[in-house]
Design a protein around this motif. Structure first.
Motif, PDB file in Angstrom:
ATOM      1  N   GLU A 165       0.814  -1.209   0.000  1.00  0.00           N
ATOM      2  CA  GLU A 165       0.000   0.000   0.000  1.00  0.00           C
ATOM      3  C   GLU A 165       0.852   1.264   0.000  1.00  0.00           C
ATOM      4  OE1 GLU A 165      -0.559  -2.481   2.247  1.00  0.00           O
ATOM      5  OE2 GLU A 165      -2.256  -3.358   1.208  1.00  0.00           O
ATOM      6  N   SER A 166       2.074   1.177   0.484  1.00  0.00           N
ATOM      7  CA  SER A 166       2.941   2.356   0.510  1.00  0.00           C
ATOM      8  C   SER A 166       3.396   2.748  -0.891  1.00  0.00           C
ATOM      9  CB  SER A 166       4.154   2.103   1.406  1.00  0.00           C
ATOM     10  OG  SER A 166       4.979   1.111   0.853  1.00  0.00           O
ATOM     11  N   MET A 167       3.198   1.877  -1.871  1.00  0.00           N
ATOM     12  CA  MET A 167       3.613   2.169  -3.245  1.00  0.00           C
ATOM     13  C   MET A 167       2.624   3.060  -3.989  1.00  0.00           C
ATOM     14  SD  MET A 167       5.123  -1.583  -4.250  1.00  0.00           S
ATOM     15  CE  MET A 167       4.653  -1.362  -5.906  1.00  0.00           C
ATOM     16  N   ILE A 168       1.413   3.223  -3.470  1.00  0.00           N
ATOM     17  CA  ILE A 168       0.402   4.028  -4.149  1.00  0.00           C
ATOM     18  C   ILE A 168       0.894   5.464  -4.253  1.00  0.00           C
ATOM     19  CG2 ILE A 168      -1.961   4.919  -4.005  1.00  0.00           C
ATOM     20  CD1 ILE A 168      -2.685   2.260  -2.635  1.00  0.00           C
ATOM     21  N   GLY A 169       0.869   5.980  -5.472  1.00  0.00           N
ATOM     22  CA  GLY A 169       1.333   7.333  -5.728  1.00  0.00           C
ATOM     23  C   GLY A 169       2.811   7.424  -6.063  1.00  0.00           C
ATOM     24  N   SER A 170       3.522   6.308  -5.963  1.00  0.00           N
ATOM     25  CA  SER A 170       4.954   6.334  -6.248  1.00  0.00           C
ATOM     26  C   SER A 170       5.217   6.107  -7.734  1.00  0.00           C
ATOM     27  CB  SER A 170       5.686   5.274  -5.414  1.00  0.00           C
ATOM     28  OG  SER A 170       5.302   3.987  -5.818  1.00  0.00           O
ATOM     29  N   GLU A 171       6.456   6.274  -8.098  1.00  0.00           N
ATOM     30  CA  GLU A 171       6.870   6.153  -9.494  1.00  0.00           C
ATOM     31  C   GLU A 171       7.291   4.716  -9.795  1.00  0.00           C
ATOM     32  OE1 GLU A 171      10.645   7.744 -12.051  1.00  0.00           O
ATOM     33  OE2 GLU A 171       9.686   9.122 -10.665  1.00  0.00           O
ATOM     34  N   ALA A 172       6.967   4.260 -10.995  1.00  0.00           N
ATOM     35  CA  ALA A 172       7.392   2.950 -11.490  1.00  0.00           C
ATOM     36  C   ALA A 172       7.928   3.139 -12.906  1.00  0.00           C
ATOM     37  CB  ALA A 172       6.229   1.964 -11.482  1.00  0.00           C
ATOM     38  N   THR A 173       8.828   2.265 -13.314  1.00  0.00           N
ATOM     39  CA  THR A 173       9.414   2.343 -14.652  1.00  0.00           C
ATOM     40  C   THR A 173       8.944   1.145 -15.467  1.00  0.00           C
ATOM     41  OG1 THR A 173      11.353   3.409 -13.709  1.00  0.00           O
ATOM     42  CG2 THR A 173      11.580   2.518 -15.927  1.00  0.00           C
ATOM     43  N   VAL A 174       8.428   1.410 -16.652  1.00  0.00           N
ATOM     44  CA  VAL A 174       7.933   0.346 -17.520  1.00  0.00           C
ATOM     45  C   VAL A 174       9.126  -0.428 -18.068  1.00  0.00           C
ATOM     46  CG1 VAL A 174       6.662  -0.169 -19.636  1.00  0.00           C
ATOM     47  CG2 VAL A 174       5.895   1.676 -18.138  1.00  0.00           C
ATOM     48  N   ARG A 175       9.110  -1.748 -17.912  1.00  0.00           N
ATOM     49  CA  ARG A 175      10.158  -2.610 -18.473  1.00  0.00           C
ATOM     50  C   ARG A 175       9.699  -3.210 -19.802  1.00  0.00           C
ATOM     51  NH1 ARG A 175      14.102  -0.321 -16.809  1.00  0.00           N
ATOM     52  NH2 ARG A 175      14.377  -0.282 -14.587  1.00  0.00           N
ATOM     53  N   SER A 176       8.452  -3.662 -19.846  1.00  0.00           N
ATOM     54  CA  SER A 176       7.889  -4.177 -21.100  1.00  0.00           C
ATOM     55  C   SER A 176       6.379  -3.996 -21.038  1.00  0.00           C
ATOM     56  CB  SER A 176       8.251  -5.650 -21.293  1.00  0.00           C
ATOM     57  OG  SER A 176       7.682  -6.435 -20.270  1.00  0.00           O
ATOM     58  N   TRP A 177       5.770  -3.874 -22.215  1.00  0.00           N
ATOM     59  CA  TRP A 177       4.319  -3.691 -22.263  1.00  0.00           C
ATOM     60  C   TRP A 177       3.774  -4.345 -23.518  1.00  0.00           C
ATOM     61  CZ3 TRP A 177       2.160  -1.554 -18.030  1.00  0.00           C
ATOM     62  CH2 TRP A 177       0.766  -1.423 -18.048  1.00  0.00           C
ATOM     63  N   ASP A 178       2.648  -5.074 -23.368  1.00  0.00           N
ATOM     64  CA  ASP A 178       2.028  -5.740 -24.504  1.00  0.00           C
ATOM     65  C   ASP A 178       0.515  -5.640 -24.330  1.00  0.00           C
ATOM     66  OD1 ASP A 178       1.608  -7.294 -26.778  1.00  0.00           O
ATOM     67  OD2 ASP A 178       1.644  -9.159 -25.624  1.00  0.00           O
ATOM     68  N   GLY A 179      -0.116  -4.822 -25.135  1.00  0.00           N
ATOM     69  CA  GLY A 179      -1.572  -4.687 -25.065  1.00  0.00           C
ATOM     70  C   GLY A 179      -2.016  -3.956 -23.816  1.00  0.00           C
TER      71      GLY A 179
END
Length: 155
Positions: free
Chosen positions: A89-103
């Motif tokens: 829950e502490s991750m809500i609002g934090s930044e993430a980096t996309v590694r791969s995306w499909d659809g």
């Protein structure tokens, strides 16, 4: 009388120290403050200094102690109203980096680990690898993410 004053002062200080380490919601702190004030009162009155010095000194100790307990109690009560934000829950609002995306789903790096991710409802553009996204929800082991808003990119 002086020995009783010293005893009351020492016990009062010990109760205040215990209050700092045990959650009694101020009960030991208030008692310790009152005992400390009584100890100061007894020490001043037994020393022959008279009531002119004993009353203001004991009142000063009592006011400072009760004030400290009131401030601490207020902070404890306000902290109890806040939601607990630990774990995922502490991750809500934090930044993430996309590694791969499909659809409609992909994989992002957030909080030091790789997570499955899906786009938050209403966001249709597919993010690119290396793009920064914002975590909106955590559902099990899947993060709901969204692209950064234009005003967030300048921060």
């Amino acid at each position: 009388m002086a020995a009783l004053g010293v005893l009351a002062l020492v016990v009062g200080v010990l109760l205040i120290v215990i209050e700092a380490h045990v959650p009694t919601f101020g009960a030991l702190g208030i008692t310790g403050t009152l005992l400390s004030a009584a100890g100061v009162w007894l020490l001043f009155t037994s020393g022959g200094l008279g009531m002119e010095i004993a009353v203001p000194a004991a009142a000063g100790v009592a006011v400072v102690g009760v004030g400290a307990v009131a401030v601490t109690g207020r902070k404890v009560l306000s902290a109890r109203r806040e939601p607990v934000r630990t774990g995922a829950e502490s991750m809500i609002g934090s930044e993430a980096t996309v590694r791969s995306w499909d659809g409609g789903h992909g994989q992002v790096e957030a909080d030091g680990g790789l997570w499955r991710a899906r786009m938050e409802f209403g966001y249709t553009e597919t993010p690119r690898a290396g793009e920064s996204v914002v975590v909106e929800h955590v559902r099990g082991l899947t993060l709901s993410v969204r692209r950064r808003e234009p005003w967030e990119l300048s921060c």
